[in-house]
Design an enzyme around this catalytic site. Structure first.
Site, PDB file in Angstrom:
ATOM      1  N   ASP A 193       0.559  -1.130  -0.051  1.00 59.15           N
ATOM      2  CA  ASP A 193       0.110  -0.022  -0.092  1.00 59.15           C
ATOM      3  C   ASP A 193       0.511   1.427   0.063  1.00 59.15           C
ATOM      4  O   ASP A 193       2.121   1.504   0.752  1.00 59.15           O
ATOM      5  CB  ASP A 193      -0.753  -0.041   1.205  1.00 59.15           C
ATOM      6  CG  ASP A 193      -1.516   1.024   1.165  1.00 59.15           C
ATOM      7  OD1 ASP A 193      -1.583   2.223   0.470  1.00 59.15           O
ATOM      8  OD2 ASP A 193      -2.507   1.192   2.586  1.00 59.15           O
TER       9      ASP A 193
ATOM     10  N   VAL B 191      -6.194   4.596  -5.754  1.00 54.86           N
ATOM     11  CA  VAL B 191      -5.276   4.680  -4.623  1.00 54.86           C
ATOM     12  C   VAL B 191      -5.271   6.263  -4.297  1.00 54.86           C
ATOM     13  O   VAL B 191      -4.461   6.848  -3.178  1.00 54.86           O
ATOM     14  CB  VAL B 191      -3.458   4.508  -5.779  1.00 54.86           C
ATOM     15  CG1 VAL B 191      -3.645   5.716  -7.010  1.00 54.86           C
ATOM     16  CG2 VAL B 191      -2.538   4.667  -4.449  1.00 54.86           C
ATOM     17  N   ASP B 192      -5.980   7.585  -5.510  1.00 54.05           N
ATOM     18  CA  ASP B 192      -5.637   8.304  -4.491  1.00 54.05           C
ATOM     19  C   ASP B 192      -6.582   8.811  -4.117  1.00 54.05           C
ATOM     20  O   ASP B 192      -6.298   9.195  -2.510  1.00 54.05           O
ATOM     21  CB  ASP B 192      -6.807   9.228  -6.380  1.00 54.05           C
ATOM     22  CG  ASP B 192      -6.922  10.600  -5.939  1.00 54.05           C
ATOM     23  OD1 ASP B 192      -6.207  11.355  -5.346  1.00 54.05           O
ATOM     24  OD2 ASP B 192      -7.449  11.333  -6.811  1.00 54.05           O
TER      25      ASP B 192
ATOM     26  N   TYR C 201      -8.734   3.621 -14.094  1.00 53.86           N
ATOM     27  CA  TYR C 201      -8.643   4.021 -16.215  1.00 53.86           C
ATOM     28  C   TYR C 201      -8.358   2.806 -16.846  1.00 53.86           C
ATOM     29  O   TYR C 201      -8.797   3.601 -18.304  1.00 53.86           O
ATOM     30  CB  TYR C 201      -7.728   4.898 -16.136  1.00 53.86           C
ATOM     31  CG  TYR C 201      -8.465   6.585 -15.569  1.00 53.86           C
ATOM     32  CD1 TYR C 201      -9.503   6.908 -15.083  1.00 53.86           C
ATOM     33  CD2 TYR C 201      -6.802   7.617 -15.528  1.00 53.86           C
ATOM     34  CE1 TYR C 201      -9.670   8.116 -14.773  1.00 53.86           C
ATOM     35  CE2 TYR C 201      -7.353   8.826 -14.709  1.00 53.86           C
ATOM     36  CZ  TYR C 201      -9.188   8.839 -14.726  1.00 53.86           C
ATOM     37  OH  TYR C 201      -9.599  10.428 -13.903  1.00 53.86           O
TER      38      TYR C 201
HETATM   39  N1  AR6 Z   1      -1.868   1.536  -3.195  1.00 54.35           N
HETATM   40  C1  AR6 Z   1      -0.492   1.135  -4.208  1.00 54.35           C
HETATM   41  N2  AR6 Z   1      -1.097   1.118  -5.194  1.00 54.35           N
HETATM   42  C2  AR6 Z   1      -2.611   1.066  -5.254  1.00 54.35           C
HETATM   43  C3  AR6 Z   1      -3.113   1.090  -4.051  1.00 54.35           C
HETATM   44  C4  AR6 Z   1      -2.539   1.856  -2.999  1.00 54.35           C
HETATM   45  N3  AR6 Z   1      -2.944   2.633  -1.683  1.00 54.35           N
HETATM   46  N4  AR6 Z   1      -5.093   1.776  -4.410  1.00 54.35           N
HETATM   47  C5  AR6 Z   1      -4.434   1.176  -5.572  1.00 54.35           C
HETATM   48  N5  AR6 Z   1      -3.739   0.837  -6.156  1.00 54.35           N
HETATM   49  P1  AR6 Z   1      -6.317   3.250  -9.818  1.00 54.35           P
HETATM   50  P2  AR6 Z   1      -6.252   4.738 -11.810  1.00 54.35           P
HETATM   51  C6  AR6 Z   1      -3.728   0.234  -7.382  1.00 54.35           C
HETATM   52  O1  AR6 Z   1      -7.964   2.976 -10.232  1.00 54.35           O
HETATM   53  O2  AR6 Z   1      -6.214   3.366 -13.060  1.00 54.35           O
HETATM   54  C7  AR6 Z   1      -9.142   7.649  -9.099  1.00 54.35           C
HETATM   55  O3  AR6 Z   1     -10.696   7.542  -8.442  1.00 54.35           O
HETATM   56  C8  AR6 Z   1      -4.851  -0.296  -8.472  1.00 54.35           C
HETATM   57  O4  AR6 Z   1      -5.450  -1.147  -8.063  1.00 54.35           O
HETATM   58  O5  AR6 Z   1      -5.879   3.537  -8.763  1.00 54.35           O
HETATM   59  O6  AR6 Z   1      -5.042   6.093 -12.588  1.00 54.35           O
HETATM   60  C9  AR6 Z   1      -8.722   9.057  -8.873  1.00 54.35           C
HETATM   61  O7  AR6 Z   1      -9.811  10.033  -8.797  1.00 54.35           O
HETATM   62  C10 AR6 Z   1      -4.599   0.279  -9.973  1.00 54.35           C
HETATM   63  O8  AR6 Z   1      -3.401  -0.697 -10.084  1.00 54.35           O
HETATM   64  O9  AR6 Z   1      -6.358   4.459 -11.123  1.00 54.35           O
HETATM   65  C11 AR6 Z   1      -9.011   8.629 -11.222  1.00 54.35           C
HETATM   66  O10 AR6 Z   1     -10.600   8.779 -11.405  1.00 54.35           O
HETATM   67  C12 AR6 Z   1      -3.187   1.310  -9.551  1.00 54.35           C
HETATM   68  O11 AR6 Z   1      -3.281   1.807  -8.260  1.00 54.35           O
HETATM   69  C13 AR6 Z   1      -8.739   7.635 -11.402  1.00 54.35           C
HETATM   70  O12 AR6 Z   1      -9.503   6.731  -9.944  1.00 54.35           O
HETATM   71  C14 AR6 Z   1      -4.071   2.382  -9.921  1.00 54.35           C
HETATM   72  O13 AR6 Z   1      -5.884   2.187 -10.200  1.00 54.35           O
HETATM   73  C15 AR6 Z   1      -7.724   7.085 -11.991  1.00 54.35           C
HETATM   74  O14 AR6 Z   1      -7.574   6.294 -12.270  1.00 54.35           O
END
Ligand code: AR6
Length: 169
Positions: A10, A33-34, A121
């Site tokens: 994480d 992650v955001d 995304y």
């Molecule tokens: N630590 C590390 N990786 C993570 C965590 C964490 N705590 N949580 C999720 N991931 P995403 P995107 C991974 O959806 O695709 C948001 O709503 C996850 O499994 O977080 O760029 C923003 O506000 C995946 O592999 O980001 C935007 O609207 C990776 O992080 C949108 O999502 C990215 O998944 C961005 O979408």
């Protein structure tokens, strides 16, 4: 010492100079992650990101880390996957370049980076990882001050992809 590693973690738990956030253009928080970063950093984070004027896909903006163990957050906005023919690969590469440009400007030595765009995304994990590893290697070659970049991956599947790419050299 290895300057590039992939771990399952994480990203909000990592005590590095800066973590990268996969944000949206508003920079006001979201899911994935955001959301995790905003929850862990506390409300001071959105108070600062509200002043940053948003962020275009491929660009990046810097904030402090507040209650995170990381000192700073580099917010970038990845491409929304639309089949691959709409410049997604270029925008994703630009994300990494923009983040590493901020890291170089600020003199950050340790960074943690998630798999940008591969969650909500919808960017396919394998080609996204190829871009991430390629751009990170370029940044490490160009910036001697950058001591260690950690890919912080949420799933075993993602970790396996990155480990294979890193082992391939
Ligand atoms: N630590 C590390 N990786 C993570 C965590 C964490 N705590 N949580 C999720 N991931 P995403 P995107 C991974 O959806 O695709 C948001 O709503 C996850 O499994 O977080 O760029 C923003 O506000 C995946 O592999 O980001 C935007 O609207 C990776 O992080 C949108 O999502 C990215 O998944 C961005 O979408």
């Amino acid at each position: 010492m290895t300057r590039l590693r992939a771990i399952r973690a994480d990203i909000t738990t990592l005590a590095v100079d800066a973590i990268v956030n996969a944000a949206n253009t508003s920079l006001l928080g979201g899911g994935g992650v955001d959301g995790a970063i905003h929850r862990a950093a506390g409300p001071e984070l959105v108070a600062e990101t509200r002043t940053l004027g948003g962020c275009e896909p491929g660009e990046a903006k810097l904030s402090r880390g507040y209650r995170l163990p990381a000192g700073y957050v580099i917010h970038t906005v990845g491409p929304i996957w639309n089949g691959g023919g709409r410049g997604e690969a270029q925008v994703l590469a630009d994300c990494y370049r923009s983040c590493f440009a901020i890291a170089a400007r600020e003199g950050f030595q340790t960074l943690a980076v998630p798999a940008i765009s591969t969650g909500i995304y919808g960017y396919p994990a394998e080609p996204a990882a190829e871009i991430a590893v390629r751009e990170t290697r370029v940044a490490l070659a160009e910036n001697a001050r950058l001591a260690c970049v950690t890919f912080a991956l949420f799933s075993e599947d993602q970790l396996a992809i990155y480990e294979r790419l890193l082992a391939a050299g």
